[in-house]
Motif scaffolding. Structure first.
Motif, PDB file in Angstrom:
ATOM      1  N   VAL A 242       0.866  -1.182   0.000  1.00  0.00           N
ATOM      2  CA  VAL A 242       0.000   0.000   0.000  1.00  0.00           C
ATOM      3  C   VAL A 242       0.900   1.227   0.000  1.00  0.00           C
ATOM      4  O   VAL A 242       1.712   1.422   0.903  1.00  0.00           O
ATOM      5  CB  VAL A 242      -0.922  -0.001   1.240  1.00  0.00           C
ATOM      6  CG1 VAL A 242      -1.752   1.282   1.280  1.00  0.00           C
ATOM      7  CG2 VAL A 242      -1.819  -1.217   1.229  1.00  0.00           C
ATOM      8  N   GLU A 243       0.789   2.081  -1.049  1.00  0.00           N
ATOM      9  CA  GLU A 243       1.683   3.230  -1.161  1.00  0.00           C
ATOM     10  C   GLU A 243       1.023   4.518  -0.714  1.00  0.00           C
ATOM     11  O   GLU A 243       1.676   5.382  -0.116  1.00  0.00           O
ATOM     12  CB  GLU A 243       2.180   3.369  -2.609  1.00  0.00           C
ATOM     13  CG  GLU A 243       3.273   2.374  -2.936  1.00  0.00           C
ATOM     14  CD  GLU A 243       3.892   2.594  -4.301  1.00  0.00           C
ATOM     15  OE1 GLU A 243       3.267   3.318  -5.116  1.00  0.00           O
ATOM     16  OE2 GLU A 243       4.966   2.047  -4.546  1.00  0.00           O
ATOM     17  N   ALA A 244      -0.252   4.705  -1.073  1.00  0.00           N
ATOM     18  CA  ALA A 244      -0.911   5.965  -0.703  1.00  0.00           C
ATOM     19  C   ALA A 244      -2.413   5.781  -0.766  1.00  0.00           C
ATOM     20  O   ALA A 244      -2.915   4.934  -1.500  1.00  0.00           O
ATOM     21  CB  ALA A 244      -0.482   7.085  -1.657  1.00  0.00           C
ATOM     22  N   LEU A 254      -1.493   0.850  -4.965  1.00  0.00           N
ATOM     23  CA  LEU A 254      -0.713  -0.318  -4.565  1.00  0.00           C
ATOM     24  C   LEU A 254       0.503  -0.416  -5.468  1.00  0.00           C
ATOM     25  O   LEU A 254       0.370  -0.541  -6.681  1.00  0.00           O
ATOM     26  CB  LEU A 254      -1.543  -1.603  -4.699  1.00  0.00           C
ATOM     27  CG  LEU A 254      -2.865  -1.687  -3.928  1.00  0.00           C
ATOM     28  CD1 LEU A 254      -3.563  -3.000  -4.239  1.00  0.00           C
ATOM     29  CD2 LEU A 254      -2.625  -1.551  -2.434  1.00  0.00           C
ATOM     30  N   GLY A 255       1.683  -0.360  -4.843  1.00  0.00           N
ATOM     31  CA  GLY A 255       2.897  -0.438  -5.640  1.00  0.00           C
ATOM     32  C   GLY A 255       3.354  -1.865  -5.793  1.00  0.00           C
ATOM     33  O   GLY A 255       3.161  -2.693  -4.912  1.00  0.00           O
ATOM     34  N   PHE A 256       3.914  -2.176  -6.973  1.00  0.00           N
ATOM     35  CA  PHE A 256       4.566  -3.480  -7.161  1.00  0.00           C
ATOM     36  C   PHE A 256       5.830  -3.217  -7.947  1.00  0.00           C
ATOM     37  O   PHE A 256       5.962  -2.137  -8.561  1.00  0.00           O
ATOM     38  CB  PHE A 256       3.612  -4.463  -7.857  1.00  0.00           C
ATOM     39  CG  PHE A 256       3.232  -4.075  -9.260  1.00  0.00           C
ATOM     40  CD1 PHE A 256       4.006  -4.435 -10.352  1.00  0.00           C
ATOM     41  CD2 PHE A 256       2.069  -3.322  -9.480  1.00  0.00           C
ATOM     42  CE1 PHE A 256       3.638  -4.076 -11.640  1.00  0.00           C
ATOM     43  CE2 PHE A 256       1.711  -2.955 -10.765  1.00  0.00           C
ATOM     44  CZ  PHE A 256       2.499  -3.333 -11.854  1.00  0.00           C
ATOM     45  N   PRO A 257       6.777  -4.108  -7.946  1.00  0.00           N
ATOM     46  CA  PRO A 257       8.031  -3.847  -8.664  1.00  0.00           C
ATOM     47  C   PRO A 257       7.750  -3.530 -10.135  1.00  0.00           C
ATOM     48  O   PRO A 257       7.239  -4.380 -10.848  1.00  0.00           O
ATOM     49  CB  PRO A 257       8.820  -5.154  -8.515  1.00  0.00           C
ATOM     50  CG  PRO A 257       8.237  -5.809  -7.302  1.00  0.00           C
ATOM     51  CD  PRO A 257       6.795  -5.409  -7.266  1.00  0.00           C
ATOM     52  N   GLY A 258       8.022  -2.292 -10.544  1.00  0.00           N
ATOM     53  CA  GLY A 258       7.840  -1.900 -11.941  1.00  0.00           C
ATOM     54  C   GLY A 258       6.603  -1.069 -12.198  1.00  0.00           C
ATOM     55  O   GLY A 258       6.419  -0.566 -13.313  1.00  0.00           O
ATOM     56  N   GLY A 259       5.720  -0.894 -11.215  1.00  0.00           N
ATOM     57  CA  GLY A 259       4.520  -0.123 -11.490  1.00  0.00           C
ATOM     58  C   GLY A 259       3.634   0.029 -10.275  1.00  0.00           C
ATOM     59  O   GLY A 259       4.060  -0.231  -9.146  1.00  0.00           O
TER      60      GLY A 259
END
Lengths: 366, 229
Positions: A242-244, A254-259
């Motif tokens: 969870v990013e923001a 929701l951040g994941f590696p690459g996006g």
């Protein structure tokens, strides 16, 4: 580290498997009924003596038929949860919970009775007899009882299979909490993919008494050659953070590696790890950036490969966004029309994102 | 209501039946466990031997006991010489004959009780750290206790009425081995004994009905205690 190698013959059926499970976390043994899943658990627990095999747990050998070693179940310290709960009917819930605790070796450490009662919400049940419990309550008590025998390994034999959908939804959150809190290797036998998605970190795919594949859930979700892909819900599994939160727009990033993905507002705190599933049938491919779509998630991607799907009219397209891979299932006609080929830059249109579960641990921002 | 001699027969019967149950209960649990859970060659032979007293004429069973436990017998001889224990023609002998006759009844009931216990519960106990004996004492035994109780009460009630084996092995000695059925038999053989026979028969009825009722009551109570109701 749990290492298992077993061979055992039944009339008309041979079990021949080998796999390893991590120090902590859930390893799901997944496969259709009769593929030998429960036999494996029984052999690890010491309830069945296989013809040949070796089982070791953290350097301690539990079974080695070559050396003639086969520890009885009471010396293996494998807490087991059965499909039918198997609570002692003549004992109260509290006495059931204490049964293993009283017999645990004094040097063994683990959560105490109060802790487990709080974790599984058992307080109101303690004085009751098992016959007065619902199916879901029974299974929660069985989970607590297994955890309280201070095990080094937890074995779960389809603990939710005997419950209807409502009971299952009631027990699953407790099971998730237990799996996160236990800090133990857990072997989880199931034939339900939703339980794998909700709980497992690693997956051992079984068929006809043999291991078809064993890897992380994320890696196996991308394998279109496995029977998993033939199911309607084949697709990529992403470990996200969870990013923001954007309360105004009602969205969470929701951040994941690459996006990153935009999903409807979540309750989890920023930094929480969440597993999402992008089903292949929910991922469309565009060669030009689509305009005027309601879809929130349109991400630049690159075609990695095209592969056969379950029907001859469809193909699986493997897409890469940075280091992360996705699967898309489209018709063969579309693939030809768009001239999809490895290396082509495309847009992945994500029509739906399924959030499987919060994975408990909070990632500290680096 | 009853004469002192008749009371004596009633008391003797209760004592003999009680002792016979006390003696055979533990072996019966062991044999029932072997028959229900054991996997060994000769299991069917053991099963047949246990059930022999049910099918062989009681007089034959009593005669076999005479051969085995007589003062000159292979078991009775050493018992008498080394410990001074004589079983033939004694109250204890009557209890032994009764125990042998009711043994298959207890074994059957205990075995039924044991077979009603899910062996999966024993497996669960083992995974929770219980050794085999621990698991038997804390899980199997409490759960099979209704069967044990049923067996004990049935054997006690049947033991009150054991005739053939007792009269053959222990004889018909008033105050020593003359239990209720033997006393009734003697009364019917003597002139003017109809009154005695009728009174003792009534007592037999009362004891039998009391036994059945208490068995039913205890079984219900026990099942509630075991969380089955």
């Amino acid at each position: 580290m749990l290492q298992v190698a077993l061979r055992h013959g039944f009339p008309g059926f041979r079990l021949d498997v080998g796999f390893a499970a991590a120090e902590a976390g859930v390893t799901a043994l997944f496969g259709p009924s009769g593929c030998g899943k429960s036999t494996i658990l029984a052999a690890v627990a010491g309830l069945l003596r296989p013809e040949a095999g070796r089982v070791s747990l953290g350097g301690r050998v539990l079974l080695d038929t070559e050396a003639g070693l086969c520890l009885p179940p009471e010396q293996r310290r494998c807490g087991m949860v059965f499909q039918d709960a198997r609570l002692f009917p003549h004992l109260s819930v509290a006495a059931n919970l204490r049964y293993g605790l009283k017999r645990a070796p004094p040097e063994a450490t683990g959560p105490g009775l109060d802790e487990v009662v709080a974790l599984l919400g058992l307080e109101p049940l303690l004085d009751r007899r098992p016959t007065r419990l619902s199916g879901g309550e029974k299974q929660r008590v069985a989970l607590g009882r297994a955890l309280l025998c201070r095990p080094r390994l937890l074995l779960m034999d389809e603990p939710l299979a005997a419950l209807d959908a409502g009971r299952k939804a009631e027990v699953l959150p407790f099971l998730t909490r237990l799996c996160d809190a236990a800090r133990l290797p857990i072997l989880y036998v199931t034939h339900a993919l939703d339980e794998v998605d909700a709980l497992a970190t690693r997956l051992v795919l079984l068929r006809g008494g043999q291991v078809l594949a064993a890897d992380s859930v994320e890696a196996l979700a991308l394998r279109t050659d496995l029977p998993l892909a033939a199911r309607r819900d084949a697709g990529a599994v992403l470990a996200c953070t969870v990013e923001a939160h954007d309360a105004g727009r009602g969205l969470t990033r929701l951040g994941f590696p690459g996006g990153a993905l935009q999903v409807p507002l979540r309750a989890e705190a920023v930094g929480t790890r969440i597993r999402t599933r992008l089903r292949a049938r929910d991922v469309a491919v565009a060669t030009v950036q689509p305009q005027g779509l309601s879809t929130q998630n349109i991400l630049p991607a690159e075609v990695v490969a095209l592969g056969a799907a379950a029907t001859p009219h469809e193909v699986f397209v493997r897409l890469r966004i940075g280091p992360t891979e996705l699967l898309s299932r489209i018709t063969r006609d579309s693939a030809e029309r768009l001239a999809l080929r490895p290396g082509l830059a495309v847009w992945a249109v994500l029509k739906a994102v399924t959030v499987d579960r919060a994975q408990g641990g909070i990632e500290t921002p680096g | 209501m009853l004469s002192p001699e008749e009371w004596q027969a009633v008391q003797l019967s209760l004592g003999v039946a009680g002792r016979s149950v006390a003696v055979s209960l533990l072996p019966a649990i062991g044999v029932a466990w072997l028959l229900a859970r054991g996997r060994f060659p000769g299991r069917f032979l053991l099963d047949a031997c246990v059930h022999l007293p049910l099918v062989v004429p009681p007089v034959v069973t009593g005669w076999c006991l005479l051969l085995l436990f007589g003062i000159q017998g292979p078991l009775g001889g050493p018992l008498f010489q080394w410990f001074g224990i004589r079983l033939v023609f004694t109250t204890n002998g009557a209890a032994l004959a009764t125990a042998v006759m009711s043994f298959p009844l207890i074994v059957r009931a205990v075995r039924l009780g044991l077979e009603s216990v899910d062996s999966g519960l024993e497996a669960a106990a083992r995974t929770l750290g219980a050794r085999p004996l621990d698991s038997f004492l804390t899980v199997t035994l409490p759960l099979m206790s209704p069967g044990i109780l049923a067996g004990a009460i049935t054997a006690f009630a049947a033991g009150l009425g054991e005739f053939g084996a007792v009269i053959t092995f222990a004889s018909n000695i008033p105050g020593e081995t003359q239990t209720l059925p033997l006393a009734i038999y003697s009364a019917t053989q003597s002139p003017g004994g109809e009154g005695v026979a009728a009174r003792l028969a009534l007592v037999s009825f009362a004891l039998a009905i009391g036994g059945l009722l208490s068995a039913e009551f205890l079984a219900r109570r026990m099942n509630r205690l075991l969380g089955r109701a």
